[in-house]
Design a protein around this motif. Structure first.
Motif, PDB file in Angstrom:
ATOM      1  N   LEU A  88      -3.323   5.788 -31.594  1.00 55.56           N
ATOM      2  CA  LEU A  88      -4.132   4.781 -32.281  1.00 55.56           C
ATOM      3  C   LEU A  88      -3.284   3.783 -33.071  1.00 55.56           C
ATOM      4  O   LEU A  88      -3.828   2.887 -33.709  1.00 55.56           O
ATOM      5  N   GLY A  89      -1.978   3.956 -33.017  1.00 51.34           N
ATOM      6  CA  GLY A  89      -1.117   3.078 -33.796  1.00 51.34           C
ATOM      7  C   GLY A  89      -1.316   3.245 -35.282  1.00 51.34           C
ATOM      8  O   GLY A  89      -1.286   2.276 -36.042  1.00 51.34           O
ATOM      9  N   GLN A  90      -1.528   4.491 -35.711  1.00 57.34           N
ATOM     10  CA  GLN A  90      -1.806   4.773 -37.120  1.00 57.34           C
ATOM     11  C   GLN A  90      -0.703   5.614 -37.768  1.00 57.34           C
ATOM     12  O   GLN A  90      -0.962   6.483 -38.583  1.00 57.34           O
ATOM     13  N   VAL A  91       0.540   5.344 -37.379  1.00 59.72           N
ATOM     14  CA  VAL A  91       1.667   6.008 -38.019  1.00 59.72           C
ATOM     15  C   VAL A  91       1.859   5.377 -39.396  1.00 59.72           C
ATOM     16  O   VAL A  91       2.044   4.169 -39.514  1.00 59.72           O
ATOM     17  N   THR A  92       1.778   6.187 -40.449  1.00 58.77           N
ATOM     18  CA  THR A  92       1.899   5.678 -41.817  1.00 58.77           C
ATOM     19  C   THR A  92       2.970   6.439 -42.585  1.00 58.77           C
ATOM     20  O   THR A  92       3.353   7.549 -42.209  1.00 58.77           O
ATOM     21  N   ARG A  93       3.414   5.831 -43.673  1.00 58.60           N
ATOM     22  CA  ARG A  93       4.411   6.498 -44.523  1.00 58.60           C
ATOM     23  C   ARG A  93       3.839   7.779 -45.127  1.00 58.60           C
ATOM     24  O   ARG A  93       4.537   8.785 -45.253  1.00 58.60           O
ATOM     25  N   LEU A  94       2.558   7.733 -45.494  1.00 57.44           N
ATOM     26  CA  LEU A  94       1.939   8.924 -46.066  1.00 57.44           C
ATOM     27  C   LEU A  94       1.915  10.055 -45.046  1.00 57.44           C
ATOM     28  O   LEU A  94       2.224  11.204 -45.367  1.00 57.44           O
ATOM     29  N   GLY A  95       1.554   9.730 -43.814  1.00 57.42           N
ATOM     30  CA  GLY A  95       1.525  10.746 -42.765  1.00 57.42           C
ATOM     31  C   GLY A  95       2.887  11.348 -42.518  1.00 57.42           C
ATOM     32  O   GLY A  95       3.014  12.554 -42.277  1.00 57.42           O
ATOM     33  N   GLN A  96       3.933  10.515 -42.602  1.00 56.20           N
ATOM     34  CA  GLN A  96       5.285  11.014 -42.399  1.00 56.20           C
ATOM     35  C   GLN A  96       5.718  11.951 -43.523  1.00 56.20           C
ATOM     36  O   GLN A  96       6.629  12.759 -43.339  1.00 56.20           O
ATOM     37  N   LEU A  97       5.077  11.830 -44.678  1.00 57.26           N
ATOM     38  CA  LEU A  97       5.356  12.741 -45.794  1.00 57.26           C
ATOM     39  C   LEU A  97       4.499  14.001 -45.720  1.00 57.26           C
ATOM     40  O   LEU A  97       4.970  15.101 -46.019  1.00 57.26           O
ATOM     41  N   MET A  99       0.128  -2.695 -37.466  1.00 52.44           N
ATOM     42  CA  MET A  99      -0.460  -1.564 -38.199  1.00 52.44           C
ATOM     43  C   MET A  99       0.173  -1.464 -39.582  1.00 52.44           C
ATOM     44  O   MET A  99       1.389  -1.498 -39.726  1.00 52.44           O
ATOM     45  N   ASP A 100      -0.646  -1.383 -40.610  1.00 50.74           N
ATOM     46  CA  ASP A 100      -0.159  -1.282 -41.980  1.00 50.74           C
ATOM     47  C   ASP A 100       0.296   0.143 -42.255  1.00 50.74           C
ATOM     48  O   ASP A 100      -0.525   1.066 -42.348  1.00 50.74           O
ATOM     49  N   ALA A 101       1.618   0.319 -42.410  1.00 53.32           N
ATOM     50  CA  ALA A 101       2.173   1.666 -42.621  1.00 53.32           C
ATOM     51  C   ALA A 101       1.825   2.231 -43.985  1.00 53.32           C
ATOM     52  O   ALA A 101       2.071   3.403 -44.247  1.00 53.32           O
ATOM     53  N   SER A 102       1.268   1.403 -44.880  1.00 55.39           N
ATOM     54  CA  SER A 102       0.925   1.883 -46.218  1.00 55.39           C
ATOM     55  C   SER A 102      -0.513   2.398 -46.299  1.00 55.39           C
ATOM     56  O   SER A 102      -0.950   2.843 -47.366  1.00 55.39           O
ATOM     57  N   ASP A 150      -3.027  15.375 -34.919  1.00 58.70           N
ATOM     58  CA  ASP A 150      -2.827  14.191 -35.768  1.00 58.70           C
ATOM     59  C   ASP A 150      -1.589  13.405 -35.342  1.00 58.70           C
ATOM     60  O   ASP A 150      -1.559  12.176 -35.422  1.00 58.70           O
ATOM     61  N   GLY A 151      -0.568  14.118 -34.830  1.00 59.66           N
ATOM     62  CA  GLY A 151       0.607  13.410 -34.320  1.00 59.66           C
ATOM     63  C   GLY A 151       0.270  12.579 -33.092  1.00 59.66           C
ATOM     64  O   GLY A 151       0.707  11.421 -32.966  1.00 59.66           O
ATOM     65  N   TYR A 152      -0.528  13.167 -32.193  1.00 62.74           N
ATOM     66  CA  TYR A 152      -0.950  12.453 -30.980  1.00 62.74           C
ATOM     67  C   TYR A 152      -1.801  11.232 -31.338  1.00 62.74           C
ATOM     68  O   TYR A 152      -1.579  10.129 -30.824  1.00 62.74           O
ATOM     69  N   LEU A 153      -2.760  11.427 -32.249  1.00 60.35           N
ATOM     70  CA  LEU A 153      -3.655  10.333 -32.622  1.00 60.35           C
ATOM     71  C   LEU A 153      -2.900   9.218 -33.351  1.00 60.35           C
ATOM     72  O   LEU A 153      -3.208   8.034 -33.168  1.00 60.35           O
ATOM     73  N   THR A 188      -6.559   7.127 -42.751  1.00 59.79           N
ATOM     74  CA  THR A 188      -6.571   7.055 -41.292  1.00 59.79           C
ATOM     75  C   THR A 188      -6.989   8.430 -40.770  1.00 59.79           C
ATOM     76  O   THR A 188      -6.913   9.437 -41.492  1.00 59.79           O
ATOM     77  N   ILE A 189      -7.415   8.479 -39.525  1.00 61.53           N
ATOM     78  CA  ILE A 189      -7.836   9.761 -38.941  1.00 61.53           C
ATOM     79  C   ILE A 189      -6.693  10.787 -38.984  1.00 61.53           C
ATOM     80  O   ILE A 189      -6.900  11.935 -39.411  1.00 61.53           O
ATOM     81  N   PRO A 190      -5.464  10.442 -38.559  1.00 60.21           N
ATOM     82  CA  PRO A 190      -4.363  11.419 -38.635  1.00 60.21           C
ATOM     83  C   PRO A 190      -4.098  11.899 -40.063  1.00 60.21           C
ATOM     84  O   PRO A 190      -3.837  13.089 -40.282  1.00 60.21           O
ATOM     85  N   ASN A 191      -4.167  10.992 -41.043  1.00 59.27           N
ATOM     86  CA  ASN A 191      -3.909  11.394 -42.421  1.00 59.27           C
ATOM     87  C   ASN A 191      -4.988  12.329 -42.953  1.00 59.27           C
ATOM     88  O   ASN A 191      -4.704  13.277 -43.698  1.00 59.27           O
ATOM     89  N   VAL A 192      -6.242  12.071 -42.582  1.00 62.44           N
ATOM     90  CA  VAL A 192      -7.336  12.954 -43.001  1.00 62.44           C
ATOM     91  C   VAL A 192      -7.130  14.350 -42.419  1.00 62.44           C
ATOM     92  O   VAL A 192      -7.317  15.367 -43.100  1.00 62.44           O
ATOM     93  N   LEU A 193      -6.707  14.418 -41.143  1.00 65.50           N
ATOM     94  CA  LEU A 193      -6.427  15.719 -40.521  1.00 65.50           C
ATOM     95  C   LEU A 193      -5.294  16.435 -41.254  1.00 65.50           C
ATOM     96  O   LEU A 193      -5.349  17.646 -41.472  1.00 65.50           O
ATOM     97  N   SER A 194      -4.264  15.679 -41.644  1.00 63.85           N
ATOM     98  CA  SER A 194      -3.148  16.268 -42.387  1.00 63.85           C
ATOM     99  C   SER A 194      -3.604  16.792 -43.746  1.00 63.85           C
ATOM    100  O   SER A 194      -3.175  17.860 -44.196  1.00 63.85           O
TER     101      SER A 194
END
Length: 201
Positions: free
Chosen positions: A57-66, A1-4, A50-53, A8-14
């Protein structure tokens, strides 16, 4: 999964959760407390989703962590500012919380000037943020529903004041850790970058 990755669905929710922050603030200032609580519940549920997804979905990204901690802080600030604007909480507690985060930004600049990224989030900081994120809405709940205010007000205030104390305690820990890190001797890495000589425990 590209962390950059960004979209992604979680990031859109965030991002949607962040977009609701000014709506939340406007509702509090306007005295529409029940609607503000509904927005906060929706935002909190989207945070869990978004944390669950992201993990599922293996969509943990640096942007989401911010975005996640940024959204939590913005909701805390919005609740503080809205309630203080209506004289439901004193401005000193707003100053206390904001001053601590300004201090964290300064520590981040100091670390960056020494070639380091931000420090790992301390568990105490997470607990403090949770306390504030929970305590302020409880105060708002008592305002929205006067029948429960006799219970909600003291409980909300106890959690909020305790959260503010822990918030600063965590800030002191970050300051001590920053001082420790920037004084660790650095050695040249064969790849051409500097590394810590001793990572510590």
């Amino acid at each position: 999964m590209d962390a950059s990755r960004v979209w992604t669905i979680p990031n859109v929710l965030s991002m949607l959760r962040l977009a609701l922050v000014p709506v939340f603030l406007a509702l509090i200032i306007a005295g529409m407390d029940i609607a503000a609580l509904v927005v906060l519940v929706v935002a909190s549920l989207s945070d869990l989703l978004d944390g669950y997804l992201a993990r599922r979905l293996g969509q943990v990204t640096r942007l989401g962590q911010l975005l996640d901690p940024a959204a939590d802080r913005l909701y805390i600030f919005a609740a503080l500012l809205g309630l203080a604007f209506r004289d439901l909480v004193p401005w000193w507690i707003v100053a206390v919380i904001i001053a601590r985060d300004v201090g964290i930004v300064v520590l981040g600049i100091v670390l960056a000037n020494h070639g380091y990224g931000p420090l790992p989030v301390h568990m105490l900081g997470k607990v403090a943020t949770f306390a504030l994120f929970f305590g302020l809405p409880v105060i708002l709940l008592g305002v929205a529903f006067p029948a429960v205010n006799a219970v909600a007000a003291p409980v909300g205030w106890a959690i909020t004041v305790w959260g503010a104390f822990l918030y600063w305690w965590a800030g002191v820990i970050y300051a001590i850790e920053t001082s420790r890190v920037i004084h660790i001797p650095r050695v040249s890495d064969p790849r051409g970058s500097d590394t810590l000589e001793d990572q510590g425990g």
